[in-house]
Design a protein around this motif. Sequence first.
Motif, PDB file in Angstrom:
ATOM      1  N   ARG A 271       0.822  -1.214   0.000  1.00 11.02           N
ATOM      2  CA  ARG A 271       0.000   0.000   0.000  1.00 11.02           C
ATOM      3  C   ARG A 271       0.858   1.267   0.000  1.00 11.02           C
ATOM      4  O   ARG A 271       0.540   2.245  -0.664  1.00 11.02           O
ATOM      5  N   ILE A 272       1.979   1.254   0.723  1.00 13.06           N
ATOM      6  CA  ILE A 272       2.744   2.504   0.872  1.00 13.06           C
ATOM      7  C   ILE A 272       3.956   2.559  -0.071  1.00 13.06           C
ATOM      8  O   ILE A 272       4.703   3.526  -0.047  1.00 13.06           O
ATOM      9  N   ARG A 273       4.144   1.553  -0.874  1.00 10.79           N
ATOM     10  CA  ARG A 273       5.361   1.478  -1.709  1.00 10.79           C
ATOM     11  C   ARG A 273       5.559   2.758  -2.511  1.00 10.79           C
ATOM     12  O   ARG A 273       4.636   3.305  -3.084  1.00 10.79           O
TER      13      ARG A 273
ATOM     14  N   GLN B 241       9.621   9.494  -8.554  1.00 10.67           N
ATOM     15  CA  GLN B 241       8.261  10.047  -8.649  1.00 10.67           C
ATOM     16  C   GLN B 241       7.716  10.528  -7.316  1.00 10.67           C
ATOM     17  O   GLN B 241       6.973  11.500  -7.265  1.00 10.67           O
ATOM     18  N   ASP B 242       8.078   9.846  -6.239  1.00 16.78           N
ATOM     19  CA  ASP B 242       7.503  10.198  -4.940  1.00 16.78           C
ATOM     20  C   ASP B 242       8.450  10.997  -4.055  1.00 16.78           C
ATOM     21  O   ASP B 242       8.022  11.907  -3.362  1.00 16.78           O
ATOM     22  N   VAL B 243       9.731  10.644  -4.058  1.00 16.62           N
ATOM     23  CA  VAL B 243      10.636  11.241  -3.077  1.00 16.62           C
ATOM     24  C   VAL B 243      11.364  12.458  -3.652  1.00 16.62           C
ATOM     25  O   VAL B 243      11.205  13.586  -3.165  1.00 16.62           O
TER      26      VAL B 243
ATOM     27  N   GLU C 212      13.220  -3.624  -0.634  1.00 17.80           N
ATOM     28  CA  GLU C 212      13.128  -2.229  -0.163  1.00 17.80           C
ATOM     29  C   GLU C 212      14.498  -1.714   0.282  1.00 17.80           C
ATOM     30  O   GLU C 212      14.853  -0.565   0.001  1.00 17.80           O
ATOM     31  N   GLU C 213      15.296  -2.569   0.955  1.00 21.02           N
ATOM     32  CA  GLU C 213      16.630  -2.114   1.380  1.00 21.02           C
ATOM     33  C   GLU C 213      17.548  -1.844   0.186  1.00 21.02           C
ATOM     34  O   GLU C 213      18.380  -0.939   0.235  1.00 21.02           O
ATOM     35  N   LEU C 214      17.378  -2.598  -0.892  1.00 17.72           N
ATOM     36  CA  LEU C 214      18.159  -2.308  -2.101  1.00 17.72           C
ATOM     37  C   LEU C 214      17.757  -0.953  -2.670  1.00 17.72           C
ATOM     38  O   LEU C 214      18.605  -0.153  -3.078  1.00 17.72           O
TER      39      LEU C 214
ATOM     40  N   TYR D 181       9.530   8.972   3.813  1.00 14.71           N
ATOM     41  CA  TYR D 181       9.282   7.778   2.995  1.00 14.71           C
ATOM     42  C   TYR D 181      10.064   6.582   3.522  1.00 14.71           C
ATOM     43  O   TYR D 181       9.566   5.460   3.535  1.00 14.71           O
ATOM     44  N   HIS D 182      11.290   6.836   3.954  1.00 14.16           N
ATOM     45  CA  HIS D 182      12.098   5.749   4.503  1.00 14.16           C
ATOM     46  C   HIS D 182      11.402   5.161   5.736  1.00 14.16           C
ATOM     47  O   HIS D 182      11.259   3.943   5.857  1.00 14.16           O
TER      48      HIS D 182
END
Length: 312
Positions: A23-25, A30-32, A113-115, A192-193
């Motif tokens: 949901r939060i990906r 684009q987002d950050v 996500e960590e990558l 975001y993180h």
Amino acid sequence: MQTILNSVTDTSRYAKCIEVSKRIRWDIDQDVIRNRGFDLNQRFLPDGLSRVGDLEFLTPAERRLISQIQGRTYANMFGLVERFIGAKVLEVSRYHWLGDQTALEALVRFSDEELKHQELFRRLERMAAAGMPEGYSFLPQPNEVAMAVLGKATWAVLALTCHIELFTQAHYRSSIAPETQIDPLWKDVFLYHWREESQHAILDELEWQREDARLTAEERDRAVDDLIDLVAAVDGILKVQAAADTHYFLAVAGRAFDGDRVTRLQATVLKAYRWQYIVSGVQDPRFIGILREMITDAQMQRIGAALAPIIG
Ligand SMILES: [Fe+2]
Ligand SMILES: [Fe+2]
């Protein structure tokens, strides 16, 4: 029966992490970043984390510079630890390969996500380098640190990881989110993180407890020593980077400071780093609660004694 109930509960916790993660990906561009750069007229790391308030002899511009240097190192530190965290998560996922496929999916998403986070932090370092004066260097090497960390007991690596992912959340909630006077891009990065790290902290706890259940008392006792070694190694990294960051500040500040003030600058930056990367995590109530369930009072005291000089 208890084991079956536990595994049902665990599966639902893994499933919840997957649901939230989907949901939060977010996307780096684009987002950050959204075509923005850092505004060097703004601070990066909030004063509550950077401790610049202790340095009353600095001008406002110098405090801002210290905040930017520490904020740059903050991003690089996450890029550093995510190298060994991602590797360890992939490694422990093997316990679920032919078992709980929900747990496996949650851990695959975690490492993915960590990558992405490492890529984000590399981008930020290049952006900071383009805008800030030359001479900054982030000294610890992610692969060297990861090789040393991954040589320790999995229990200890998961403990260190859980502590890191819990302080990430504590910093965001208590220091970064309430700040209105810091660079908006830097702040968004850690918003975001934090959103993705919230799931990681839950997964760390589950994997750490699963690992804990596999160990004999002797193995756990050795793992406690490994955790103490890991904290000492983190402290060694902090000493080196605090010295490098103070040196960089002195080189680019544009005026000379007397010996006493140089000593205070260096001590304050080290104190800030110890707070950020060790003390705020080991004092986190959730971390203490999980740890206390696993170890004896004598082991807790051993950890406390090792931390005492760092907490100061
Ligand atoms: Fe991360
Ligand atoms: Fe994480």
